[in-house]
Write a protein that holds these residues in place. Structure first.
Motif, PDB file in Angstrom:
ATOM      1  N   VAL A  17       0.735  -1.224   0.040  1.00 46.63           N
ATOM      2  CA  VAL A  17       0.063   0.029   0.022  1.00 46.63           C
ATOM      3  C   VAL A  17       0.799   1.301   0.042  1.00 46.63           C
ATOM      4  CG1 VAL A  17      -1.880   1.153   1.193  1.00 46.63           C
ATOM      5  CG2 VAL A  17      -1.769  -1.191   1.424  1.00 46.63           C
ATOM      6  N   ILE A  18       0.512   2.119  -0.823  1.00 47.74           N
ATOM      7  CA  ILE A  18       1.447   3.349  -0.889  1.00 47.74           C
ATOM      8  C   ILE A  18       0.540   4.528  -0.803  1.00 47.74           C
ATOM      9  CG2 ILE A  18       2.945   4.833  -2.478  1.00 47.74           C
ATOM     10  CD1 ILE A  18       3.413   2.115  -4.156  1.00 47.74           C
ATOM     11  N   LEU A  19       0.876   5.371   0.228  1.00 44.91           N
ATOM     12  CA  LEU A  19       0.212   6.626   0.413  1.00 44.91           C
ATOM     13  C   LEU A  19       1.280   7.809  -0.451  1.00 44.91           C
ATOM     14  CD1 LEU A  19      -1.394   8.871   1.800  1.00 44.91           C
ATOM     15  CD2 LEU A  19      -0.106   8.618   3.705  1.00 44.91           C
ATOM     16  N   THR A  20       0.690   8.705  -1.113  1.00 40.86           N
ATOM     17  CA  THR A  20       1.492   9.802  -1.527  1.00 40.86           C
ATOM     18  C   THR A  20       0.711  11.045  -0.971  1.00 40.86           C
ATOM     19  OG1 THR A  20       2.062   8.697  -3.612  1.00 40.86           O
ATOM     20  CG2 THR A  20       2.341  11.192  -3.635  1.00 40.86           C
ATOM     21  N   VAL A  21       1.485  11.922  -0.468  1.00 43.60           N
ATOM     22  CA  VAL A  21       0.944  13.132   0.129  1.00 43.60           C
ATOM     23  C   VAL A  21       1.804  14.557  -0.673  1.00 43.60           C
ATOM     24  CG1 VAL A  21       0.774  14.517   1.975  1.00 43.60           C
ATOM     25  CG2 VAL A  21       0.623  12.216   2.310  1.00 43.60           C
ATOM     26  N   THR A  22       0.778  15.386  -1.336  1.00 46.69           N
ATOM     27  CA  THR A  22       1.244  16.277  -2.047  1.00 46.69           C
ATOM     28  C   THR A  22       0.986  17.694  -1.683  1.00 46.69           C
ATOM     29  OG1 THR A  22      -0.230  16.052  -3.585  1.00 46.69           O
ATOM     30  CG2 THR A  22       1.792  15.024  -4.166  1.00 46.69           C
ATOM     31  N   ASN A  23       1.422  18.663  -2.008  1.00 42.05           N
ATOM     32  CA  ASN A  23       1.031  20.093  -1.917  1.00 42.05           C
ATOM     33  C   ASN A  23       1.661  20.898  -3.004  1.00 42.05           C
ATOM     34  OD1 ASN A  23       3.821  20.795  -1.094  1.00 42.05           O
ATOM     35  ND2 ASN A  23       3.022  21.273   0.878  1.00 42.05           N
ATOM     36  N   LEU A  72       6.015  16.296  -2.729  1.00 41.07           N
ATOM     37  CA  LEU A  72       5.476  15.317  -2.233  1.00 41.07           C
ATOM     38  C   LEU A  72       6.286  14.461  -1.573  1.00 41.07           C
ATOM     39  CD1 LEU A  72       6.247  12.416  -4.032  1.00 41.07           C
ATOM     40  CD2 LEU A  72       5.303  13.768  -5.913  1.00 41.07           C
ATOM     41  N   THR A  73       5.889  13.676  -0.702  1.00 38.48           N
ATOM     42  CA  THR A  73       6.501  12.385  -0.050  1.00 38.48           C
ATOM     43  C   THR A  73       5.444  11.351  -0.124  1.00 38.48           C
ATOM     44  OG1 THR A  73       7.359  12.190   2.484  1.00 38.48           O
ATOM     45  CG2 THR A  73       5.425  13.043   2.228  1.00 38.48           C
ATOM     46  N   THR A  74       6.016   9.995   0.250  1.00 36.85           N
ATOM     47  CA  THR A  74       5.491   8.770   0.129  1.00 36.85           C
ATOM     48  C   THR A  74       5.786   7.990   1.405  1.00 36.85           C
ATOM     49  OG1 THR A  74       7.055   7.698  -1.077  1.00 36.85           O
ATOM     50  CG2 THR A  74       5.278   8.790  -2.185  1.00 36.85           C
ATOM     51  N   ALA A  75       4.918   7.065   1.685  1.00 38.37           N
ATOM     52  CA  ALA A  75       5.079   5.994   2.529  1.00 38.37           C
ATOM     53  C   ALA A  75       4.526   4.555   2.062  1.00 38.37           C
ATOM     54  CB  ALA A  75       4.304   6.296   3.862  1.00 38.37           C
ATOM     55  N   THR A  76       5.234   3.622   2.303  1.00 39.51           N
ATOM     56  CA  THR A  76       4.736   2.282   1.848  1.00 39.51           C
ATOM     57  C   THR A  76       4.813   1.400   2.881  1.00 39.51           C
ATOM     58  OG1 THR A  76       5.827   2.702  -0.318  1.00 39.51           O
ATOM     59  CG2 THR A  76       5.149   0.522   0.035  1.00 39.51           C
ATOM     60  N   HIS A  77       3.863   0.512   2.917  1.00 38.18           N
ATOM     61  CA  HIS A  77       3.685  -0.700   4.121  1.00 38.18           C
ATOM     62  C   HIS A  77       3.159  -1.811   3.398  1.00 38.18           C
ATOM     63  CE1 HIS A  77       4.881   1.560   7.700  1.00 38.18           C
ATOM     64  NE2 HIS A  77       4.049   2.443   7.340  1.00 38.18           N
ATOM     65  N   SER A  78       3.371  -3.065   3.811  1.00 35.73           N
ATOM     66  CA  SER A  78       2.768  -4.040   3.124  1.00 35.73           C
ATOM     67  C   SER A  78       1.631  -4.572   4.154  1.00 35.73           C
ATOM     68  CB  SER A  78       3.927  -5.551   3.045  1.00 35.73           C
ATOM     69  OG  SER A  78       4.841  -4.992   2.112  1.00 35.73           O
ATOM     70  N   ILE A  79       0.716  -5.049   3.636  1.00 38.12           N
ATOM     71  CA  ILE A  79      -0.710  -5.527   4.370  1.00 38.12           C
ATOM     72  C   ILE A  79      -0.724  -6.923   4.078  1.00 38.12           C
ATOM     73  CG2 ILE A  79      -2.174  -4.342   2.637  1.00 38.12           C
ATOM     74  CD1 ILE A  79      -4.062  -4.258   5.161  1.00 38.12           C
ATOM     75  N   VAL A  80      -1.100  -7.761   4.840  1.00 39.71           N
ATOM     76  CA  VAL A  80      -1.330  -9.064   4.586  1.00 39.71           C
ATOM     77  C   VAL A  80      -2.851  -9.483   4.663  1.00 39.71           C
ATOM     78  CG1 VAL A  80      -0.775 -11.736   5.345  1.00 39.71           C
ATOM     79  CG2 VAL A  80       1.029  -9.977   5.395  1.00 39.71           C
ATOM     80  N   VAL A  81      -3.350 -10.012   3.694  1.00 38.26           N
ATOM     81  CA  VAL A  81      -4.823 -10.331   3.731  1.00 38.26           C
ATOM     82  C   VAL A  81      -5.339 -11.729   3.756  1.00 38.26           C
ATOM     83  CG1 VAL A  81      -7.234  -9.970   2.624  1.00 38.26           C
ATOM     84  CG2 VAL A  81      -5.465  -8.260   2.337  1.00 38.26           C
ATOM     85  N   ARG A  82      -5.723 -12.386   4.941  1.00 42.05           N
ATOM     86  CA  ARG A  82      -5.735 -13.620   4.935  1.00 42.05           C
ATOM     87  C   ARG A  82      -7.320 -14.021   4.399  1.00 42.05           C
ATOM     88  NH1 ARG A  82      -6.946 -13.989  10.750  1.00 42.05           N
ATOM     89  NH2 ARG A  82      -7.713 -12.025  10.425  1.00 42.05           N
TER      90      ARG A  82
END
Length: 155
Positions: free
Chosen positions: A114-120, A124-134
């Motif tokens: 999952v990638i979040l991109t915050v802009t103005n 911009l700046t981004t954050a990435t995390h992995s999410i596990v769906v069972r």
């Protein structure tokens, strides 16, 4: 010519240059003096803040380990940056969202980046995390079977 720039700074002469060190509204006063007297003019100058790109993007989600079909709530955060900020999401399964708080439902099991991109207006700046769906847990049924006792007579 005598100038007062509204921030404590002063100047003299028909043409002056002044640098403000902080954002805000300043009342500039110009006083012109000659042998006949003096006249004063005022003008409000708006000094905008320096545009800062967003920094320190991150996000959280709940539930931490969702199952297929379960709604996940994502909440974006940013440490700093000039407003307004825009939040854009890529959920890793081809779907997208926008806003600081969003919800998403995954249709298949797996690990998604999952990638979040915050802009103005400044960057911009981004954050990435992995999410596990069972997988969805199997449904458990309780089955009641009749009890048969051979040789027992019920009164």
């Amino acid at each position: 010519y005598a100038w007062a720039f509204g921030d404590g700074g002063t100047g003299s002469g028909a043409v002056v240059t002044h640098t403000y060190t902080a954002a805000g509204d300043y009342t500039v006063v110009m006083t012109v003096t000659n042998a006949c007297g003096e006249d004063t003019a005022t003008y409000v100058v708006h000094v905008a803040s320096v545009c800062e790109p967003p920094t320190g993007a991150d996000f959280s989600w709940a539930p931490i380990t969702p199952t297929v079909g379960q709604t996940v709530t994502f909440t974006g955060t940013v440490a700093g940056g000039t407003q307004p900020l825009a939040y854009a999401w890529a959920f890793g399964d081809g779907e997208y969202g926008s806003g600081q708080v969003v919800t998403h439902t995954y249709a298949m099991t797996g690990t998604y980046d999952v990638i979040l991109t915050v802009t103005n207006a400044c960057g911009l700046t981004t954050a990435t995390h992995s999410i596990v769906v069972r997988p969805t847990p199997p449904v458990r049924y309780t089955i009641y079977l009749p009890l048969v006792l051979k040789g027992y007579t019920f009164p």
